[in-house]
Design a protein around this motif. Structure first.
Motif, mmCIF file in Angstrom:
data_model
loop_
_atom_site.group_PDB
_atom_site.id
_atom_site.type_symbol
_atom_site.label_atom_id
_atom_site.label_comp_id
_atom_site.label_asym_id
_atom_site.label_seq_id
_atom_site.Cartn_x
_atom_site.Cartn_y
_atom_site.Cartn_z
ATOM 1 N N ALA A 10 0.985 -1.340 0.112
ATOM 2 C CA ALA A 10 0.016 -0.073 -0.056
ATOM 3 C C ALA A 10 0.924 1.178 -0.008
ATOM 4 O O ALA A 10 0.579 2.207 -0.698
ATOM 5 N N THR A 11 1.844 1.397 0.867
ATOM 6 C CA THR A 11 2.706 2.368 0.983
ATOM 7 C C THR A 11 3.695 2.495 -0.564
ATOM 8 O O THR A 11 3.761 3.811 -1.023
ATOM 9 N N LEU A 12 4.051 1.534 -1.266
ATOM 10 C CA LEU A 12 4.482 1.474 -2.550
ATOM 11 C C LEU A 12 3.736 2.149 -3.558
ATOM 12 O O LEU A 12 4.061 2.849 -4.351
ATOM 13 N N ALA A 13 2.390 1.517 -3.509
ATOM 14 C CA ALA A 13 1.462 2.165 -4.463
ATOM 15 C C ALA A 13 1.146 3.793 -4.226
ATOM 16 O O ALA A 13 0.966 4.557 -5.306
ATOM 17 N N LEU A 43 1.664 6.660 -7.003
ATOM 18 C CA LEU A 43 0.533 7.630 -7.118
ATOM 19 C C LEU A 43 1.020 9.035 -7.193
ATOM 20 O O LEU A 43 0.615 10.037 -7.820
ATOM 21 N N CYS A 44 1.775 9.193 -6.056
ATOM 22 C CA CYS A 44 2.396 10.426 -5.781
ATOM 23 C C CYS A 44 3.256 10.992 -6.991
ATOM 24 O O CYS A 44 3.532 12.041 -7.181
ATOM 25 N N LEU A 45 4.046 10.050 -7.562
ATOM 26 C CA LEU A 45 5.107 10.655 -8.447
ATOM 27 C C LEU A 45 4.274 10.551 -9.862
ATOM 28 O O LEU A 45 4.920 10.853 -11.003
ATOM 29 N N ARG A 46 3.244 10.113 -10.000
ATOM 30 C CA ARG A 46 2.617 10.036 -11.310
ATOM 31 C C ARG A 46 1.544 11.347 -11.421
ATOM 32 O O ARG A 46 0.951 11.387 -12.662
ATOM 33 N N ARG A 47 1.534 12.126 -10.421
ATOM 34 C CA ARG A 47 0.488 13.275 -10.635
ATOM 35 C C ARG A 47 1.116 14.346 -9.770
ATOM 36 O O ARG A 47 1.879 14.273 -9.013
ATOM 37 N N GLY A 48 0.588 15.713 -10.245
ATOM 38 C CA GLY A 48 1.180 16.722 -9.673
ATOM 39 C C GLY A 48 2.422 17.285 -9.918
ATOM 40 O O GLY A 48 2.920 16.868 -10.890
ATOM 41 N N PRO A 49 3.102 18.067 -9.005
ATOM 42 C CA PRO A 49 4.609 18.604 -9.509
ATOM 43 C C PRO A 49 5.627 17.512 -9.765
ATOM 44 O O PRO A 49 6.569 18.052 -10.303
ATOM 45 N N LEU A 50 5.506 16.523 -9.014
ATOM 46 C CA LEU A 50 6.568 15.515 -9.108
ATOM 47 C C LEU A 50 6.524 14.697 -10.429
ATOM 48 O O LEU A 50 7.197 13.534 -10.492
ATOM 49 N N ARG A 51 5.374 14.754 -11.215
ATOM 50 C CA ARG A 51 5.257 13.904 -12.299
ATOM 51 C C ARG A 51 6.194 14.179 -13.150
ATOM 52 O O ARG A 51 6.322 15.395 -13.956
ATOM 53 N N ALA A 52 6.837 12.994 -13.741
ATOM 54 C CA ALA A 52 7.881 13.092 -14.994
ATOM 55 C C ALA A 52 7.511 11.935 -15.760
ATOM 56 O O ALA A 52 7.801 10.752 -15.465
ATOM 57 N N ASP A 53 6.982 12.227 -16.911
ATOM 58 C CA ASP A 53 6.619 11.366 -17.952
ATOM 59 C C ASP A 53 7.845 10.371 -18.634
ATOM 60 O O ASP A 53 8.546 11.153 -19.105
#
Length: 424
Positions: free
Chosen positions: A197-200, A204-214
């Motif tokens: 759950a923590t890993l998910a 999620l945090c890295l896939r949206r918002g200011p930390l998103r890097a496609d």
């Protein structure tokens, strides 16, 4: 009696005796009169014509013969901007505002000195002219893009990605608390459910918002650095023949996962403030001078916040203490992500790879020293551990990589092309 009549070119002629003056006037009136500028003769004699003079002149001038204001056109070979306009037409047609053209020109190597050759003081004014002169590829599409769009969930609303950034730290704290207070099967169940759950939540945090890097997902290297931060000191002590093999430091993991929230806020602060400076700067050097202190300030803010979180996590009693190596790991991960967010994932991945390589080589050297005749391989690692402790290995590896990324970011993130495409 002699009569003089002025023709269209301003020259006078005298009709011969007996010529019908009225017929001659009617013939002259039927010919259209074309106004000729005063410098037409000089242009014809020099072979350059008036077009070349118009290309080099600035503004507009009045024709001496007609009094009509004639604009000095910038077409033809005397218009250097037209060459640049054709070369970057696709960029200019796709651009939503002049800032994107300025960023694209800078990415292609156009500097303020280059813009001076195109009769502009800097890249931004050159981009404004290109934006004004090149028609958009699709006017309806451009107007639709300029129209106010509904905020996308997770990117435009700070509350959405702020909640997702806080979630990893909360789940990690609950998992560690349950594993510390419970016993038996309940403890195993909480750990088995809380870890994925923590890993998910981190994903999620890295896939949206200011930390998103496609397109940037160095999961293997990031997981190795986190795993070494939690278990590395125990493994190193065991290979040195001192201490147990299993000596985890879960407080370090809690502090690093909780630091995702300030990392997201600091990344957004840098993006918003950089775009604000981009809109008011009048040159690339001016923009770079304004962004570099901003970058160092944002990184310093994150480092201070990470230090406080690591101290707080160590004080909760989950195991482990504050270590400089944990601060170095968090700083390295933040800088690598920041570069990837602004379109430079290669540098961040190289920094992570370098830190992982040093840690792997340290463990491999200690393991290989157990072979006959290979004891000398472990001497550098033993010397470092004797002087500064086991935490010096990850601190040196991640700290050196973080300093290298910070120096690279000071140059790379001070360019307009690194910020023009962000819409946080």
């Amino acid at each position: 009696m002699t009569t003089q009549t002025a023709d269209a070119t301003g020259m006078a002629e005298t009709p011969a005796q007996g010529t019908d003056v009225s017929a001659m006037r009617s013939t002259t009136a039927s010919v259209p009169v074309q106004p000729v500028p005063l410098d037409a003769g000089a242009g014809a004699r020099s072979g350059t014509g008036t077009d070349a003079r118009a290309g080099t002149g600035a503004g507009a001038r009045k024709d001496a013969g007609t009094g009509v204001r004639v604009s000095a056109s910038r077409s033809g070979p005397a218009d250097p901007v037209k060459v640049l306009m054709h070369r970057h037409r696709e960029l200019c047609e796709r651009a939503v505002d002049p800032l994107e053209i300025a960023a694209g020109l800078e990415a292609h190597g156009v500097t303020d000195r280059t813009a001076a050759r195109f009769r502009h003081r800097d890249v931004f004014s050159l981009a404004e002219e290109l934006y004004a002169r090149v028609p958009r590829a699709d006017e309806e599409d451009t107007s639709a893009r300029h129209a106010p769009q509904p905020p996308a969930p997770g990117d435009a609303l700070p509350a959405a990605w702020a909640a997702s950034a806080l979630l990893p730290g909360v789940l990690c704290a609950l998992t560690l608390l349950g594993a510390d207070r419970l016993t038996g099967g309940a403890r195993i169940a909480v750990a088995a459910a809380g870890a994925p759950a923590t890993l998910a939540a981190v994903a999620l945090c890295l896939r949206r918002g200011p930390l998103r890097a496609d397109g940037y997902a160095p999961w293997t290297r990031s997981c190795w650095l986190l795993l070494y931060a939690v278990l590395g000191d125990g493994v190193l002590n065991r290979l040195l023949g001192d201490g147990p093999l299993w000596a985890p430091e879960p407080a370090t993991l809690l502090g690093l996962t909780a630091a995702l929230a300030p990392a997201a806020w600091c990344a957004r602060l840098l993006s918003v403030q950089a775009r604000r400076r981009l809109s008011v700067s009048r040159g690339t050097e001016d923009f770079g001078a304004a962004v570099r202190p901003l970058l160092f300030g944002v990184f310093g803010l994150y480092a201070v916040t990470l230090t406080m979180l690591l101290y707080a996590a160590a004080g909760l009693g989950f195991g482990g203490a504050f270590a400089v190596s944990s601060l170095a790991v968090g700083s390295l991960l933040f800088l690598a992500r920041l570069l990837a967010v602004h379109g430079m994932p290669g540098a961040g991945a190289a920094g992570l790879t370098a830190a992982c390589t040093v840690e792997v080589l340290a463990l491999a050297a200690l393991s290989a020293s157990r072979l006959p005749g290979c004891a000398a391989l472990a001497e550098p690692v033993r010397a470092v551990v004797r002087e500064w402790g086991t935490g010096a290995v990850p601190a040196a590896a991640c700290g050196a990589a973080a300093l290298g990324l910070l120096a690279h970011a000071a140059v790379a993130l001070s360019r307009a092309s690194a910020h023009a495409g962000r819409r946080d």
